[in-house]
Design a protein around this motif. Structure first.
Motif, PDB file in Angstrom:
ATOM      1  N   ARG A   1       0.799  -0.941  -0.001  1.00  0.00           N
ATOM      2  CA  ARG A   1       0.143   0.049   0.193  1.00  0.00           C
ATOM      3  C   ARG A   1       0.821   1.322  -0.064  1.00  0.00           C
TER       4      ARG A   1
ATOM      5  N   GLU B   1      -0.191   2.912  -3.280  1.00  0.00           N
ATOM      6  CA  GLU B   1      -1.313   3.732  -3.127  1.00  0.00           C
ATOM      7  C   GLU B   1      -0.821   5.168  -3.067  1.00  0.00           C
TER       8      GLU B   1
ATOM      9  N   ASN C   1      -6.205   1.664  -5.198  1.00  0.00           N
ATOM     10  CA  ASN C   1      -5.901   0.831  -4.003  1.00  0.00           C
ATOM     11  C   ASN C   1      -5.201  -0.355  -4.543  1.00  0.00           C
TER      12      ASN C   1
ATOM     13  N   GLU D   1     -11.830  -7.215   4.615  1.00  0.00           N
ATOM     14  CA  GLU D   1     -10.682  -6.475   3.900  1.00  0.00           C
ATOM     15  C   GLU D   1     -10.123  -7.511   2.804  1.00  0.00           C
TER      16      GLU D   1
ATOM     17  N   CYS E   1     -12.127   0.512  -7.042  1.00  0.00           N
ATOM     18  CA  CYS E   1     -10.823   1.211  -6.874  1.00  0.00           C
ATOM     19  C   CYS E   1     -11.256   2.647  -7.327  1.00  0.00           C
TER      20      CYS E   1
ATOM     21  N   ARG F   1      -1.941  -2.600  -8.573  1.00  0.00           N
ATOM     22  CA  ARG F   1      -2.826  -1.511  -8.435  1.00  0.00           C
ATOM     23  C   ARG F   1      -4.291  -1.950  -8.814  1.00  0.00           C
TER      24      ARG F   1
END
Length: 277
Positions: A91, A95, A112, A249, A259, A225
């Motif tokens: 992440r 991100e 995300n 999650e 996304c 991604r």
């Protein structure tokens, strides 16, 4: 000779792992997974792997077995995917926001991450070295470039130079596209069971030749991604009734989510609602 890979403890902060990956493209994290999880993975996946045949090319390996759809086969995959160090690093690298404009309104948007591929890979004696490659080739991405993929290889058995430990070319994620790897630039990711290699999609790497008497086994999982297509189609690989068993999650990591700003919707809504009973 190139320098060996940096080794960090499982207690290292995400920032340390990120810094090494940005510099070298790969890092070994020692003792990431406990013996109970390893045994659970072997119990769930080992019998299925025994029934898999060898590959049929120099890339997939002619003395290498590969088992996929791992989230459908073992609930212990949750421990790998949601590991705070691995997931946090992915992440942190992926991100990252970029500036966009909606009319006169400036906004920062970040993708995300999602699961792309899962495989249990077993290299048997007599296997030759896999051609070095970048995993970013799956999405035809230019190199060098932003980090789009962060992958983990968990040692399910001992990884040694003799039995085909993964070959890595440190720093190659920063090379220009025309720069090819040379054999003398490779180092091998030797590690004990429970330790792992983490690398970015732009890094040249490949399975080593197995000159030992026993097979070596590794478990790999890639996060990419959220605006890229999954290399392994998780919607087909993991039945919906199994996806429902995982925490939200992980459901979203498997693709059951949006996304930013608006990719992946169903009937203009978050697809996570399709998992409701």
């Amino acid at each position: 000779m190139p320098a060996d890979l940096t080794r960090l403890p499982a207690t290292a902060p995400v920032s340390d792992v990120t810094a090494v990956l940005e510099r070298d493209g790969g890092v070994i994290v020692e003792d990431l997974v406990d013996e109970t999880t390893l045994k659970g993975l072997w119990d769930d996946l080992g019998p299925a792997l025994d029934g898999v045949g060898y590959g049929d090319s120099s890339f997939t390996g002619q003395r290498t077995k590969r088992l996929s759809s791992l989230f459908a086969r073992s609930r212990h995959m949750e421990r790998i995917a949601l590991d705070p160090l691995y997931l946090g690093t992915a992440r942190d690298l992926i991100e990252r926001p970029s500036t966009n404009w909606f009319g006169r309104q400036r906004t920062d948007l970040a993708p995300n991450v999602q699961v792309s591929i899962t495989q249990l890979i077993q290299i048997w004696p007599g296997e030759t070295a896999q051609p070095p490659h970048r995993d970013d080739i799956a999405h035809l991405l230019p190199s060098p470039g932003p980090t789009n993929r962060v992958q983990i290889m968990l040692a399910m058995s001992e990884f040694t130079e003799e039995n085909g430990a993964t070959m890595v070319y440190p720093g190659s994620h920063l090379w220009e596209a025309e720069r090819a790897p040379r054999p003398e630039e490779a180092v091998q990711a030797e590690m004990d069971p429970g330790s792992c290699l983490i690398w970015v999609g732009g890094l040249f790497h490949g399975g080593g030749a197995n000159l030992a008497d026993d097979a070596r086994t590794g478990l790999t999982l890639a996060l990419v991604r959220g605006n890229l297509r999954q290399e392994e189609n998780q919607y087909l690989a993991v039945p919906r009734e199994i996806v429902r068993e995982y925490p939200e999650e992980l459901q979203r990591l498997l693709g059951w989510g949006l996304c930013p700003p608006f990719l992946g919707w169903y009937e203009q809504e978050d697809p996570i609602r399709l998992l409701d009973d």
